[in-house]
Design an enzyme around this catalytic site. Structure first.
Site, PDB file in Angstrom:
ATOM      1  N   PHE A 117     -21.717 -78.605  -5.164  1.00 32.42           N
ATOM      2  CA  PHE A 117     -22.729 -78.658  -4.135  1.00 32.42           C
ATOM      3  C   PHE A 117     -22.362 -78.977  -2.683  1.00 32.42           C
ATOM      4  O   PHE A 117     -23.311 -78.762  -1.838  1.00 32.42           O
ATOM      5  CB  PHE A 117     -23.851 -79.761  -4.577  1.00 32.42           C
TER       6      PHE A 117
ATOM      7  N   TRP B 235     -31.221 -78.076  -1.616  1.00 29.39           N
ATOM      8  CA  TRP B 235     -29.662 -78.453  -1.178  1.00 29.39           C
ATOM      9  C   TRP B 235     -28.766 -78.399  -2.199  1.00 29.39           C
ATOM     10  O   TRP B 235     -27.357 -78.117  -1.924  1.00 29.39           O
ATOM     11  CB  TRP B 235     -29.905 -79.850  -0.660  1.00 29.39           C
ATOM     12  N   HIS B 236     -29.216 -78.888  -3.346  1.00 24.03           N
ATOM     13  CA  HIS B 236     -28.189 -79.050  -4.510  1.00 24.03           C
ATOM     14  C   HIS B 236     -27.738 -77.569  -5.127  1.00 24.03           C
ATOM     15  O   HIS B 236     -26.599 -77.505  -5.681  1.00 24.03           O
ATOM     16  CB  HIS B 236     -29.014 -79.720  -5.694  1.00 24.03           C
ATOM     17  N   GLY B 237     -28.511 -76.566  -4.766  1.00 24.80           N
ATOM     18  CA  GLY B 237     -27.975 -75.424  -5.369  1.00 24.80           C
ATOM     19  C   GLY B 237     -28.856 -74.122  -5.265  1.00 24.80           C
ATOM     20  O   GLY B 237     -30.230 -74.365  -5.100  1.00 24.80           O
TER      21      GLY B 237
ATOM     22  N   SER C 236     -34.532 -80.974  -0.780  1.00 26.73           N
ATOM     23  CA  SER C 236     -33.603 -81.841  -1.486  1.00 26.73           C
ATOM     24  C   SER C 236     -33.072 -80.790  -2.791  1.00 26.73           C
ATOM     25  O   SER C 236     -31.890 -80.915  -3.091  1.00 26.73           O
ATOM     26  CB  SER C 236     -34.049 -83.237  -2.113  1.00 26.73           C
TER      27      SER C 236
END
Length: 477
Positions: free
Chosen positions: A477, A325-327, A322
């Site tokens: 994102f 996934w954001h960056g 997670s």
């Protein structure tokens, strides 16, 4: 095109009028309009990336049909793998290529090998993380025989590219959105009115809360080496409300706009800062992403059915992925890891499902114990947000180190009275409606009191909003 732009204020009424007054006789015409409007909406960002979106739609549409037509498991697995590899390949190329190359070079440098790396100067296609996950969930659900493959290309294309959710979610499921796209919609005044209220509250959270917090947060994080510990704490707290106002504000606007077209989207936020532990927080923050990882990663890995070590492993995987996934930055991975550590005591004590109901439901105020738990959860969340906001791990660590000082208990200078008053107003409204879908879903007061409150919110927006067309945080994102 930004929700908080002049262009969108013209775009939305035009699409709304055409949708209900010109194309209302057949939902197929409405779907075609929504598809064209969505493509135009996306092309306003960068028309070149529209072809990438269209390719992704075509890939998953064909893959879904081929998976369903496959006569053997091996053939179906081939088409599923093809879709996943290509989708994640594009996502990895645009979002993570430079991160992996730089990390590999730094690793070799640590062993004394200096190499020159080739980095790409490319722009991240807006919304790629979101529409990629739409398509992946669709083909996986077909492979798992949860749904049938869609045979109407326009209907499927609307599911992936529907403009209210295209660039920053919520991440929809075919089981929820496609059935609404495939049936006749009738205008519902009550639904549309509630949509307008949700849009209003979304604009309040974005333009008043997030955009007023942003300049203060930027200044504090930029000058963290010279700011007082109390000011640094204030910066972390203000960022917590900035990112909440920004992202949940976007979600409110998206859900509200969709209601104008007779389509209900998945709820993405449920007043997360009133959570009593970190597990409850993640059931209430970015709900569509959390549930996506739960259904398509955590459960396939074994979920919580295995032994303790499997539970711990799967929990760390879900939070680290997670974060990633954001960056493409180690700060996001550490942010995810911190949340996994927060989660561990609840998992080990088997108390991660203890706060399922709304806090202090049917009560004016929480108990002292509940209030303390809310403050503790918020404090831990703010600590993790420092890594999320920081430009580098070094900056985040130094930021936290400077907070640990006796001057922590002094008053920040300058003290942002106006911004904190606006945040306080938001918290009061949301606390009063914490069992509802959004802050202005008010049914306990008579109509006149409700109208007065709406006017107050409109006045605050006109008086204190930042009308600078500021982008939403989650667009990156």
């Amino acid at each position: 095109m930004l929700f908080n732009s002049v262009g969108f204020l013209f775009f939305l009424p035009i699409v709304f009028i055409l949708y209900w007054f010109v194309f209302r006789k057949k939902y197929q015409y409405q779907n075609l309009l929504l598809l064209l409007a969505s493509f135009y909406f996306y092309a306003c960002w960068d028309w070149r990336f529209l072809f990438l979106l269209m390719f992704s739609i075509g890939l998953d549409f064909v893959s879904g049909l081929q998976i369903e037509k496959s006569k053997t498991k091996k053939e179906a697995t081939f088409w599923l793998t093809l879709s996943i590899v290509i989708n994640l390949g594009f996502l990895g190329f645009f979002k993570y290529y430079n991160f992996f190359v730089e990390s590999f070079a730094e690793l070799l440098n640590g062993f004394g090998f200096k190499i020159n790396v080739w980095l790409l100067n490319i722009v991240l296609p807006v919304g790629i993380s979101f529409y990629t996950f739409h398509g992946l969930s669709y083909v996986i659900d077909i492979y798992k025989k949860r749904i049938k493959a869609e045979t109407n290309f326009i209907d499927y294309a609307v599911f992936v590219s529907y403009f209210p959710l295209l660039v920053a979610g919520p991440i929809e499921r075919a089981t929820h959105l496609l059935p609404q796209i495939q049936k006749k919609r009738v205008f519902n005044y009550d639904q549309a009115a509630d949509g307008m209220r949700q849009i209003l509250w979304g604009f309040f959270k974005k333009m008043v809360i997030a955009d007023n917090c942003a300049p203060l947060v930027n200044e504090i994080f930029t000058n963290y080496q010279t700011e007082s510990p109390a000011t640094l704490v204030m910066g972390a707290v203000l960022f917590a409300f900035q990112i909440y106002g920004d992202f949940s504000g976007y979600s409110d606007i998206a859900l509200g706009v969709s209601k104008l077209f007779g389509i209900e989207l998945l709820k993405n936020f449920a007043f997360p800062y009133f959570s009593r532990d970190i597990a409850e927080f993640w059931r209430r923050w970015h709900i569509s992403l959390s549930s996506w990882f739960r259904d398509y990663l955590y459960i396939p890995l074994g979920g919580s059915k295995g032994g303790l070590m499997m539970k711990i492993r799967n929990t760390f995987i879900i939070f680290l992925v997670s974060g990633f996934w954001h960056g493409a930055n180690w700060t996001f991975i550490i942010w995810g890891g911190l949340n996994a550590l927060y989660f561990m005591p609840l998992l080990l004590a088997d108390k991660n499902r203890q706060n399922l109901e709304v806090v202090a439901m049917d009560k004016l105020l929480p108990s002292f114990r509940e209030f303390f738990k809310i403050l503790l959860t918020f404090a831990l969340t703010c600590l993790a947000w420092i890594f999320f906001r920081a430009e580098s791990v070094t900056q985040a660590v130094l930021y936290i180190q400077r907070i640990i000082d006796p001057a922590l208990f002094s008053i920040p200078k300058p003290f942002p009275v106006k911004v904190l008053a606006l945040v306080g107003f938001m918290l009061i409204i949301e606390w009063m409606n914490r069992g509802k879908v959004h802050g202005l879903e008010i049914d306990r007061f008579n109509p006149w009191i409700r109208r007065i409150l709406y006017l107050i919110v409109i006045y605050i927006i006109l008086r204190y909003a930042n009308f600078g067309n500021n982008e939403f945080i989650y667009f990156q994102f």
